[in-house]
Design a protein around this motif. Sequence first.
Motif, PDB file in Angstrom:
ATOM      1  N   PRO A 252      25.967  65.476   7.040  1.00  0.00           N
ATOM      2  CA  PRO A 252      26.464  64.103   7.160  1.00  0.00           C
ATOM      3  C   PRO A 252      26.901  63.731   8.561  1.00  0.00           C
ATOM      4  O   PRO A 252      27.046  62.558   8.877  1.00  0.00           O
ATOM      5  CB  PRO A 252      27.647  64.070   6.179  1.00  0.00           C
ATOM      6  N   LYS A 253      27.122  64.715   9.446  1.00  0.00           N
ATOM      7  CA  LYS A 253      27.549  64.408  10.810  1.00  0.00           C
ATOM      8  C   LYS A 253      26.376  64.106  11.732  1.00  0.00           C
ATOM      9  O   LYS A 253      26.560  63.668  12.853  1.00  0.00           O
ATOM     10  CB  LYS A 253      28.359  65.576  11.375  1.00  0.00           C
ATOM     11  N   LYS A 254      25.161  64.352  11.245  1.00  0.00           N
ATOM     12  CA  LYS A 254      23.979  64.116  12.064  1.00  0.00           C
ATOM     13  C   LYS A 254      23.621  62.630  12.018  1.00  0.00           C
ATOM     14  O   LYS A 254      23.562  62.034  10.938  1.00  0.00           O
ATOM     15  CB  LYS A 254      22.813  64.955  11.549  1.00  0.00           C
ATOM     16  N   PRO A 255      23.364  62.008  13.169  1.00  0.00           N
ATOM     17  CA  PRO A 255      23.115  60.560  13.143  1.00  0.00           C
ATOM     18  C   PRO A 255      21.721  60.222  12.646  1.00  0.00           C
ATOM     19  O   PRO A 255      20.815  61.046  12.659  1.00  0.00           O
ATOM     20  CB  PRO A 255      23.247  60.173  14.622  1.00  0.00           C
ATOM     21  N   ASP A 256      21.570  58.975  12.195  1.00  0.00           N
ATOM     22  CA  ASP A 256      20.229  58.443  12.002  1.00  0.00           C
ATOM     23  C   ASP A 256      19.540  58.454  13.368  1.00  0.00           C
ATOM     24  O   ASP A 256      20.178  58.251  14.395  1.00  0.00           O
ATOM     25  CB  ASP A 256      20.278  57.016  11.473  1.00  0.00           C
ATOM     26  N   THR A 257      18.250  58.684  13.382  1.00  0.00           N
ATOM     27  CA  THR A 257      17.574  58.971  14.644  1.00  0.00           C
ATOM     28  C   THR A 257      16.342  58.099  14.832  1.00  0.00           C
ATOM     29  O   THR A 257      15.509  57.998  13.946  1.00  0.00           O
ATOM     30  CB  THR A 257      17.131  60.452  14.685  1.00  0.00           C
ATOM     31  N   SER A 270      15.848  57.950   8.925  1.00  0.00           N
ATOM     32  CA  SER A 270      17.181  57.574   8.465  1.00  0.00           C
ATOM     33  C   SER A 270      17.592  58.485   7.324  1.00  0.00           C
ATOM     34  O   SER A 270      16.877  58.607   6.338  1.00  0.00           O
ATOM     35  CB  SER A 270      17.194  56.114   7.999  1.00  0.00           C
ATOM     36  N   GLN A 271      18.731  59.115   7.483  1.00  0.00           N
ATOM     37  CA  GLN A 271      19.194  60.078   6.489  1.00  0.00           C
ATOM     38  C   GLN A 271      20.274  59.393   5.647  1.00  0.00           C
ATOM     39  O   GLN A 271      21.448  59.415   5.981  1.00  0.00           O
ATOM     40  CB  GLN A 271      19.703  61.323   7.198  1.00  0.00           C
ATOM     41  N   TYR A 272      19.815  58.758   4.580  1.00  0.00           N
ATOM     42  CA  TYR A 272      20.674  57.839   3.861  1.00  0.00           C
ATOM     43  C   TYR A 272      21.664  58.509   2.931  1.00  0.00           C
ATOM     44  O   TYR A 272      22.485  57.843   2.322  1.00  0.00           O
ATOM     45  CB  TYR A 272      19.818  56.844   3.067  1.00  0.00           C
ATOM     46  N   GLY A 284      23.096  69.614  -3.483  1.00  0.00           N
ATOM     47  CA  GLY A 284      23.408  69.396  -2.074  1.00  0.00           C
ATOM     48  C   GLY A 284      22.352  68.644  -1.299  1.00  0.00           C
ATOM     49  O   GLY A 284      22.387  68.608  -0.072  1.00  0.00           O
ATOM     50  N   LYS A 285      21.402  68.026  -1.997  1.00  0.00           N
ATOM     51  CA  LYS A 285      20.310  67.342  -1.314  1.00  0.00           C
ATOM     52  C   LYS A 285      20.579  65.846  -1.172  1.00  0.00           C
ATOM     53  O   LYS A 285      21.340  65.260  -1.913  1.00  0.00           O
ATOM     54  CB  LYS A 285      18.991  67.546  -2.070  1.00  0.00           C
ATOM     55  N   ASN A 286      19.944  65.286  -0.168  1.00  0.00           N
ATOM     56  CA  ASN A 286      19.942  63.852   0.040  1.00  0.00           C
ATOM     57  C   ASN A 286      18.526  63.427   0.393  1.00  0.00           C
ATOM     58  O   ASN A 286      17.604  64.234   0.406  1.00  0.00           O
ATOM     59  CB  ASN A 286      20.916  63.461   1.147  1.00  0.00           C
ATOM     60  N   ILE A 287      18.370  62.157   0.703  1.00  0.00           N
ATOM     61  CA  ILE A 287      17.053  61.613   0.990  1.00  0.00           C
ATOM     62  C   ILE A 287      16.894  61.347   2.489  1.00  0.00           C
ATOM     63  O   ILE A 287      17.781  60.784   3.126  1.00  0.00           O
ATOM     64  CB  ILE A 287      16.841  60.294   0.218  1.00  0.00           C
ATOM     65  N   ILE A 288      15.776  61.751   3.029  1.00  0.00           N
ATOM     66  CA  ILE A 288      15.386  61.374   4.383  1.00  0.00           C
ATOM     67  C   ILE A 288      14.236  60.383   4.269  1.00  0.00           C
ATOM     68  O   ILE A 288      13.265  60.630   3.561  1.00  0.00           O
ATOM     69  CB  ILE A 288      14.954  62.593   5.208  1.00  0.00           C
ATOM     70  N   VAL A 289      14.372  59.262   4.946  1.00  0.00           N
ATOM     71  CA  VAL A 289      13.348  58.222   4.919  1.00  0.00           C
ATOM     72  C   VAL A 289      12.714  58.109   6.300  1.00  0.00           C
ATOM     73  O   VAL A 289      13.408  57.873   7.285  1.00  0.00           O
ATOM     74  CB  VAL A 289      13.942  56.858   4.503  1.00  0.00           C
TER      75      VAL A 289
END
Length: 356
Positions: A252-257, A270-272, A284-289
């Motif tokens: 979560p500390k990594k910015p959208d890039t 974008s790591q939403y 522990g997963k999330n979505i990367i778009v």
Amino acid sequence: MKTIHVIGGGITGCFLAFFLKDKYHIKLYEKTGHLGGLSSTFYSIENIPYQKGFHILHTNQQWILNIIQRAGVNLQRVYYDVGINPLIDFNHYSFPFSDSVIDKMPWHWKEAIKQDISVLTGSAGSNLKEEVINFYGETIYEIFYKGWIEKLTFTNPELIDETSWFRKHLHPIDKNINYYKEDCYFPVEQGWNKLFAHLTKDAEVVYQEVSDEDFSQRDEIILTIRPDKFFKEETLKYVGINFEIDSALYNPKKPDTIIYPNDTPFISMSQYGKLFNPENQVDGKNIIVKEYTSINSGEDAYPIITKKNISAYKAYINTIRSGIHLCGPLAEYRHMSMADSIESAHRLAGELKHKV
């Protein structure tokens, strides 16, 4: 009660339905099976929520926040960090630039940038290239901006002479400032879909694609989509976005890039996941778009506002019959945030109700 036909069920169309419902019967047409357009919340096959497209509400206007909160949507203030990585070298440089960000750059960039900074004017330019160079210098323009602007707009930055939409993201280099000047909000628990359902609960929602041929000359219509598509033409230039969705472990500390080297087609990742409650994630997963831009294909996102394109747009809308109104970024050929779209809907609704 008179009917107004609203074409497009994105954020602009949904707020139009809400603002107009006390005076008109609203018939809202949406070609997809969901409301909200690029602000909608989606779910992966693993039932992980994610956003694609416009998702952050940045505003300090309390009346907008009040409407959303009265819809039962629990807004939370979020910190929205944006990083730029021009070389895919695993280094992310926070944006907008500041002295502290520049200090983390490779020495050969840093020395050239500091040389530029010593003679910066900070003044407006006659085109986007001049504007960026006046604020940040030629080195930052060449490394971080030129390729990004070209991939974002498919246009030479020297041809982009309408820069007011871009200027608000330029800041003095000696200050650490967030990307957005306003407070940023997101409904962390459930995303935006609950809001769109609330806004349109008194409207007649029709999930089908329509065009000018489906209406009579007497019908009053509000377009929130591209006007040329409504008339079954594609004479105007818009950028479309195609999305590629992955689920992944997320920091979560990594910015959208924003990423834009010449050898890769997409312009941003974008790591939403950080916008949603991490307790609701799966393993522990999330979505990367990943977002891919193109001209006139994919999901319509924004216009290319060069002087030539704006002139073509103005000439085109002068041919549109009376009784058709334009509202929102696609229809008005303007860059707009979520808050801008809401204000546009509010303004047009006030004008139409004043005529009743």
